[in-house]
Scaffold this active site. Structure first.
Site, PDB file in Angstrom:
ATOM      1  N   SER A   9       1.409   6.698   2.473  1.00  9.48           N
ATOM      2  CA  SER A   9       2.251   7.606   3.252  1.00  9.48           C
ATOM      3  C   SER A   9       3.463   8.089   2.470  1.00  9.48           C
ATOM      4  O   SER A   9       4.043   7.347   1.683  1.00  9.48           O
ATOM      5  CB  SER A   9       2.736   6.908   4.522  1.00  9.48           C
ATOM      6  OG  SER A   9       1.653   6.402   5.246  1.00  9.48           O
ATOM      7  N   GLN A  51       0.842  -1.191   0.000  1.00 10.50           N
ATOM      8  CA  GLN A  51       0.000   0.000   0.000  1.00 10.50           C
ATOM      9  C   GLN A  51       0.883   1.249   0.000  1.00 10.50           C
ATOM     10  O   GLN A  51       1.734   1.387   0.881  1.00 10.50           O
ATOM     11  CB  GLN A  51      -0.869  -0.019   1.250  1.00 10.50           C
ATOM     12  CG  GLN A  51      -1.808   1.148   1.375  1.00 10.50           C
ATOM     13  CD  GLN A  51      -2.483   1.163   2.731  1.00 10.50           C
ATOM     14  OE1 GLN A  51      -1.841   0.934   3.754  1.00 10.50           O
ATOM     15  NE2 GLN A  51      -3.759   1.426   2.765  1.00 10.50           N
ATOM     16  N   GLY A  52       0.685   2.125  -0.955  1.00 11.76           N
ATOM     17  CA  GLY A  52       1.544   3.306  -1.063  1.00 11.76           C
ATOM     18  C   GLY A  52       0.791   4.600  -0.863  1.00 11.76           C
ATOM     19  O   GLY A  52       0.440   5.284  -1.821  1.00 11.76           O
ATOM     20  N   GLU A  68     -10.297  -0.612   5.754  1.00 14.23           N
ATOM     21  CA  GLU A  68      -9.155  -0.867   6.624  1.00 14.23           C
ATOM     22  C   GLU A  68      -9.539  -0.726   8.091  1.00 14.23           C
ATOM     23  O   GLU A  68      -9.188  -1.541   8.920  1.00 14.23           O
ATOM     24  CB  GLU A  68      -8.026   0.103   6.267  1.00 14.23           C
ATOM     25  CG  GLU A  68      -6.762  -0.133   7.073  1.00 14.23           C
ATOM     26  CD  GLU A  68      -5.545   0.605   6.505  1.00 14.23           C
ATOM     27  OE1 GLU A  68      -5.728   1.548   5.721  1.00 14.23           O
ATOM     28  OE2 GLU A  68      -4.418   0.233   6.863  1.00 14.23           O
ATOM     29  N   ASN A  74      -4.799   6.657  16.139  1.00 12.49           N
ATOM     30  CA  ASN A  74      -6.013   6.710  16.959  1.00 12.49           C
ATOM     31  C   ASN A  74      -6.437   8.144  17.256  1.00 12.49           C
ATOM     32  O   ASN A  74      -7.626   8.407  17.444  1.00 12.49           O
ATOM     33  CB  ASN A  74      -5.807   5.903  18.238  1.00 12.49           C
ATOM     34  CG  ASN A  74      -5.816   4.407  17.948  1.00 12.49           C
ATOM     35  OD1 ASN A  74      -5.820   3.995  16.782  1.00 12.49           O
ATOM     36  ND2 ASN A  74      -5.831   3.594  18.986  1.00 12.49           N
ATOM     37  N   GLU A  75      -5.475   9.059  17.262  1.00 10.76           N
ATOM     38  CA  GLU A  75      -5.864  10.466  17.446  1.00 10.76           C
ATOM     39  C   GLU A  75      -6.717  10.919  16.264  1.00 10.76           C
ATOM     40  O   GLU A  75      -7.735  11.592  16.435  1.00 10.76           O
ATOM     41  CB  GLU A  75      -4.621  11.373  17.568  1.00 10.76           C
ATOM     42  CG  GLU A  75      -3.882  11.255  18.888  1.00 10.76           C
ATOM     43  CD  GLU A  75      -3.023   9.994  18.997  1.00 10.76           C
ATOM     44  OE1 GLU A  75      -2.723   9.372  17.950  1.00 10.76           O
ATOM     45  OE2 GLU A  75      -2.667   9.621  20.126  1.00 10.76           O
TER      46      GLU A  75
HETATM   47  C1  LIG Z   1       3.632  -1.013  11.130  1.00 10.40           C
HETATM   48  C2  LIG Z   1       3.215   0.051  10.201  1.00 10.40           C
HETATM   49  C3  LIG Z   1       2.806  -0.268   8.931  1.00 10.40           C
HETATM   50  C4  LIG Z   1       2.448   0.717   8.029  1.00 10.40           C
HETATM   51  N1  LIG Z   1       2.106   0.346   6.768  1.00 10.40           N
HETATM   52  C5  LIG Z   1       1.817   1.303   5.854  1.00 10.40           C
HETATM   53  C6  LIG Z   1       1.553   0.950   4.512  1.00 10.40           C
HETATM   54  O1  LIG Z   1       1.562  -0.219   4.153  1.00 10.40           O
HETATM   55  N2  LIG Z   1       1.318   1.930   3.629  1.00 10.40           N
HETATM   56  C7  LIG Z   1       1.293   3.239   3.985  1.00 10.40           C
HETATM   57  O2  LIG Z   1       1.049   4.067   3.138  1.00 10.40           O
HETATM   58  N3  LIG Z   1       1.545   3.615   5.267  1.00 10.40           N
HETATM   59  C8  LIG Z   1       1.811   2.681   6.198  1.00 10.40           C
HETATM   60  N4  LIG Z   1       2.091   3.042   7.499  1.00 10.40           N
HETATM   61  C9  LIG Z   1       2.159   4.473   7.838  1.00 10.40           C
HETATM   62  C10 LIG Z   1       0.992   4.950   8.688  1.00 10.40           C
HETATM   63  O3  LIG Z   1      -0.167   5.034   7.933  1.00 10.40           O
HETATM   64  C11 LIG Z   1       1.417   6.318   9.270  1.00 10.40           C
HETATM   65  O4  LIG Z   1       2.456   6.048  10.153  1.00 10.40           O
HETATM   66  C12 LIG Z   1       0.310   7.013   9.993  1.00 10.40           C
HETATM   67  O5  LIG Z   1      -0.684   7.461   9.110  1.00 10.40           O
HETATM   68  C13 LIG Z   1       0.814   8.197  10.823  1.00 10.40           C
HETATM   69  O6  LIG Z   1       1.625   9.030  10.064  1.00 10.40           O
HETATM   70  P1  LIG Z   1       3.079   9.449  10.603  1.00 10.40           P
HETATM   71  O7  LIG Z   1       3.791   8.198  10.956  1.00 10.40           O
HETATM   72  O8  LIG Z   1       3.678  10.332   9.599  1.00 10.40           O
HETATM   73  O9  LIG Z   1       2.822  10.216  11.931  1.00 10.40           O
HETATM   74  P2  LIG Z   1       2.472  11.768  12.092  1.00 10.40           P
HETATM   75  O10 LIG Z   1       1.378  12.137  11.171  1.00 10.40           O
HETATM   76  O11 LIG Z   1       3.730  12.560  12.043  1.00 10.40           O
HETATM   77  O12 LIG Z   1       1.897  11.765  13.560  1.00 10.40           O
HETATM   78  C14 LIG Z   1       2.722  11.712  14.730  1.00 10.40           C
HETATM   79  C15 LIG Z   1       1.820  11.884  15.944  1.00 10.40           C
HETATM   80  O13 LIG Z   1       1.114  13.123  15.859  1.00 10.40           O
HETATM   81  C16 LIG Z   1      -0.274  12.887  15.931  1.00 10.40           C
HETATM   82  N5  LIG Z   1      -0.999  13.788  15.040  1.00 10.40           N
HETATM   83  C17 LIG Z   1      -0.709  14.158  13.767  1.00 10.40           C
HETATM   84  N6  LIG Z   1      -1.657  14.954  13.284  1.00 10.40           N
HETATM   85  C18 LIG Z   1      -2.587  15.097  14.247  1.00 10.40           C
HETATM   86  C19 LIG Z   1      -3.826  15.790  14.342  1.00 10.40           C
HETATM   87  N7  LIG Z   1      -4.348  16.502  13.333  1.00 10.40           N
HETATM   88  N8  LIG Z   1      -4.499  15.681  15.505  1.00 10.40           N
HETATM   89  C20 LIG Z   1      -4.026  14.943  16.531  1.00 10.40           C
HETATM   90  N9  LIG Z   1      -2.872  14.281  16.493  1.00 10.40           N
HETATM   91  C21 LIG Z   1      -2.173  14.354  15.366  1.00 10.40           C
HETATM   92  C22 LIG Z   1      -0.461  11.464  15.454  1.00 10.40           C
HETATM   93  O14 LIG Z   1      -1.674  10.916  15.912  1.00 10.40           O
HETATM   94  C23 LIG Z   1       0.759  10.792  16.032  1.00 10.40           C
HETATM   95  O15 LIG Z   1       0.502  10.491  17.371  1.00 10.40           O
HETATM   96  C24 LIG Z   1       2.472   2.077   8.421  1.00 10.40           C
HETATM   97  C25 LIG Z   1       2.859   2.409   9.728  1.00 10.40           C
HETATM   98  C26 LIG Z   1       3.227   1.414  10.608  1.00 10.40           C
HETATM   99  C27 LIG Z   1       3.647   1.806  11.977  1.00 10.40           C
END
Ligand SMILES: Cc1cc2nc3c(=O)[nH]c(=O)nc-3n(C[C@H](O)[C@H](O)[C@H](O)COP(=O)(O)OP(=O)(O)OC[C@H]3O[C@@H](n4cnc5c(N)ncnc54)[C@H](O)[C@@H]3O)c2cc1C
Lengths: 352, 389
Positions: free
Chosen positions: B128, B125-126, B245, B373-374
């Site tokens: 992020s 899945q692409g 999902e 979860n946020e």
């Molecule tokens: C094991 C694993 C598998 C994954 N697999 C995939 C995959 O296959 N394909 C893919 O595309 N992605 C994948 N992901 C990525 C995942 O979707 C992202 O990690 C996720 O959406 C959060 O983005 P981030 O890591 O950039 O965190 P950030 O967006 O930087 O967030 C960091 C923290 O800030 C909080 N935050 C950010 N914005 C807000 C807001 N508006 N309000 C409140 N809190 C906020 C978040 O909740 C989090 O606690 C995977 C992640 C993990 C850990």
């Protein structure tokens, strides 16, 4: 396999809700809270006219013969409006006990008919509750002496009021002397009746707690959408949103637990005790959280007598430990799952 | 309400149970976060497919069995109840699959779905990107349509793509209108990961394995027939995928019920130690009540869907619920295991501790992936409760 309600059941719930919306509006609730008896004969009369007192009375005794599953919906409505009446105790819990008596037991048919028409108030003194709710205005009390079940006229008991934080819950210490004249069941029969009555009481409290949780959530959502600080509704702030989202999540996952428990009870399943206790735990936790977060998002307003929230919070706090506190219910769940040979895991959610 | 299974449902349960008993791999498969384990899983999934037990709810024409959702729950109960291997192609089967069924052309369905069901094609899945995590609408990777309209030219970078190191295909969102911003002008594409110009760099996860990867696109040509949904409508299509999902399909209750059962067994075997801290017993009881509630909610939802309801924002409560439940159960196991909890699979005295440790590490990610979860709480507040933005 269909784990949903029928359209009829849902329509009935709607109708009850519309009725209570006016009959038990918060202004009415406040008026009744302020009375000495905490009960309104007029309200009881209207309830009876709607047929609500007759719901679980068997059809051949003038009732509708509604089962525990339908009551899972009904009790939510009673909770949602914090109905200032012991309808559930009389029309569901006591009616259930009396219905289970062998046909022909002295006064059985008469009591059921009077429950159906709403002309009798019955209080249930189950041993799990040290104080009896609504003992004072009751005409008849169902009381326990060990396993024995006694049906005691109000005149024959001494009642000492113990005021509750919830002014529409009238609790009392009841003193009485068992007599053969009042005995209606004992031994194995009595034990079974009390066990079933306990589960009904628990389910009734659980359903009301869930309704209360939903009401507190709704009141909180309304409040945070209109209250402004920093130039915006406080409901747009994330900390506030997350409090209420957590309440919504708790409610969402308590609902089906309540429904499953009601079904287990209605069908006399072997695992009903644990299911019913699970429901009480889940609904109690939802109500407890809805109260805590509800008062928080109301700010100081939530700490006042003026705001409606208080009536629902108080009912929730009061009901949470009635019909067994959390320790009691956790122990019943533990008895079902921490023992040798317990059926748990995937595929065990429903009995085959 | 009628909680008895129909004869057909019972027969299906029997069939699945018998098949699993006869066909389950005797030895546990290696981790699918290794090349070797990934291929072992592919082989296992092929076997499931040959028995028409890979995608039981898909129509037969697509390699499924045409089961209803109750039967799907039954399948999952038998599958996880038997301790069968985790499914390796979830991104494809559970996310892209339903998306294609809803938005794909007939040609796309025929081309992708049966190979997905048999795991001949494994999908990543692409979504992020380094600067588009929770804020997915900030996507900058580009897919520009060629002058003759036959293909897109893709440039940019994706990240955190689960199992992309070993997968065959990627589905993702790309900015196809260079002048657009936020959720406008995005298109949803299927990209073969062996196409010229694709570079994959594995990222080591907490467990030291290649659980995910970053992917770089350098003038990658993607035929226009690989676009799912209309040009510029990618966001809309992706939101449907996100619903799958978070909602029902990704995390069937059986998997958590299996964990709860194992936790009860672990507790019973270590009761003397565990009961020194009474809160552990509480947590074990909550593992059962929590997973039962989740299962009941799934059956309730399935019943409502059968009567024509649609899952709305309450899918977000699911996401929060299962991820927190899973975390809590693994934390509890770690507490019961005490000084043995830290042991890895190589440790002679680990016995089953290492399995709990693996699960514990993975559970840390639950509240992060599939939308943190946020973010789910924001969705619940705004869309389910109607609170202002
Ligand atoms: C094991 C694993 C598998 C994954 N697999 C995939 C995959 O296959 N394909 C893919 O595309 N992605 C994948 N992901 C990525 C995942 O979707 C992202 O990690 C996720 O959406 C959060 O983005 P981030 O890591 O950039 O965190 P950030 O967006 O930087 O967030 C960091 C923290 O800030 C909080 N935050 C950010 N914005 C807000 C807001 N508006 N309000 C409140 N809190 C906020 C978040 O909740 C989090 O606690 C995977 C992640 C993990 C850990």
């Amino acid at each position: 396999m269909d784990f949903t309600f029928t359209d009829d059941q849902l329509t009935f719930r709607e109708a009850v809700s519309r009725f209570l919306m006016t009959e038990a509006a918060p202004e009415r609730l406040r008026e009744i809270w302020d009375t000495d008896t905490g009960r309104s004969p007029e309200l009881r009369k209207n309830i009876a006219e709607q047929g609500l007192t007759a719901l679980s009375v068997p059809e051949d005794c003038g009732g509708l013969g509604m089962d525990d599953v339908a009551w899972a919906l009904m009790t939510q409505e009673l909770g949602y409006y914090a109905l200032p009446d012991s309808l559930a105790d009389a029309a569901y819990v006591a009616a259930g006990l009396i219905t289970a008596l062998p046909a022909g037991t002295a006064s059985r048919e008469e009591w059921l008919a009077r429950i159906a028409e709403g002309s009798i108030r019955i209080a249930v003194g189950h041993p799990v509750n040290p104080l009896v709710a609504d003992a004072n205005p009751a005409n008849l009390l169902l009381l326990a002496d060990g396993d024995a079940v006694h049906a005691v006229p109000r005149e024959q008991v001494e009642v000492e009021a113990n005021p509750s934080i919830d002014l529409s819950r009238r609790l009392a210490r009841v003193r009485w002397t068992p007599a053969t004249a009042t005995l209606i069941a004992d031994g194995e029969t009595g034990r079974a009746l009390w066990a079933q009555t306990l589960n009904r009481g628990v389910l009734s409290a659980a359903g009301q707690l869930l309704g209360l949780a939903q009401r507190m959530l709704d009141l909180s959502v309304d409040y945070v959408a209109q209250r402004k600080q920093f130039g915006k509704p406080i409901g747009s702030f994330q900390a506030v949103k997350h409090h209420l989202a957590d309440v919504a999540t708790k409610i969402e996952f308590a609902k089906p637990v309540l429904y499953r428990a009601a079904y287990a009870l209605a069908h006399g399943e072997a695992g009903a005790d644990a299911r019913v206790s699970h429901a009480k735990l889940a609904c109690g936790e939802a109500a407890w959280l809805a109260a805590r977060h509800g008062i928080q998002v109301h700010g100081a307003m939530g700490y006042t007598w003026e705001v409606d929230l208080q009536m629902f919070m108080k009912r929730a706090w009061a009901l949470d430990a009635s019909w067994g506190d959390r320790g009691f219910h956790k122990a019943r769940v533990a008895n079902a799952i921490l023992v040798e040979g317990a059926a748990l895991g995937p595929g065990q959610t429903f009995e085959e | 309400m009628d909680l008895a299974y129909t004869p057909r449902q019972k027969a299906f349960r029997e069939e699945v149970r018998a098949w699993l008993a006869a066909n389950l791999p005797r030895e546990p498969l290696a981790s699918y976060d290794t090349r070797e384990g990934f291929e072992q899983h592919r082989e296992w999934e092929r076997k499931l497919f040959d028995a028409r037990l890979s995608m039981v709810i898909w129509p037969e024409a697509l390699g499924g069995r045409g089961c209803d959702l109750i039967e799907w729950l039954i399948f999952e109960e038998e599958y996880y109840g038997a301790g069968a291997p985790m499914r390796v192609n979830q991104n494809g089967q559970l996310l892209l699959g339903p998306t294609l069924i809803e938005f794909g052309t007939e040609a796309q369905k025929a081309r992708f779905l049966p190979r997905m069901a048999s795991s001949e094609d494994m999908w990543a899945q692409g979504w992020s990107e380094p600067n588009a995590g929770s804020d997915m609408a900030a996507i900058t990777s580009k897919a520009i349509l060629s002058a003759d309209g036959t293909h897109y030219v893709v440039n940019g970078q994706k990240t955190w793509s689960t199992r992309a190191s070993f997968a065959d295909w990627l589905f993702g969102l790309f900015r196809s209108d260079p002048g657009s911003s936020r959720h406008h002008g995005l298109s949803y594409l299927a990209v073969p990961l062996d196409a010229p110009g694709v570079t994959i760099r594995p990222i080591q996860a907490l467990n030291g394995k290649q659980a995910f990867a970053e992917i770089f696109f350098d003038d990658v040509k993607v035929p226009v027939e690989n676009r799912i949904g209309d040009e510029g409508q990618g966001w809309h299509v992706a939101m449907a995928t996100a619903g799958f999902e978070r909602g029902l399909l990704l995390r069937s209750p059986a998997r958590f019920q299996y964990t709860a059962r194992k936790l009860v067994e672990l507790y019973k075997a270590n009761r003397e130690v565990a009961d020194r801290d009474p809160s552990i017993r509480d947590a074990v009881i909550e593992a059962w009540t929590g997973t039962e509630a989740y299962a009941l909610s799934a059956y309730h939802t399935v019943g409502r869907l059968a009567k024509g309801a649609r899952i709305g924002a309450e899918a977000s409560t699911n996401k929060i619920y299962w991820s927190e439940l899973d975390l809590k159960m693994h934390e509890t196991a770690m507490r019961i295991l005490g000084p043995f909890a830290e042991l890895t699979g190589d440790a002679p005295e680990a016995v089953e501790a290492a399995r709990w440790l693996d699960g514990f590490l993975f559970a840390q990610a639950g509240p992060i992936y599939a939308g943190t979860n946020e973010i789910q709480r924001n969705i619940i507040a705004e869309r389910m409760l109607g609170l202002p933005k």
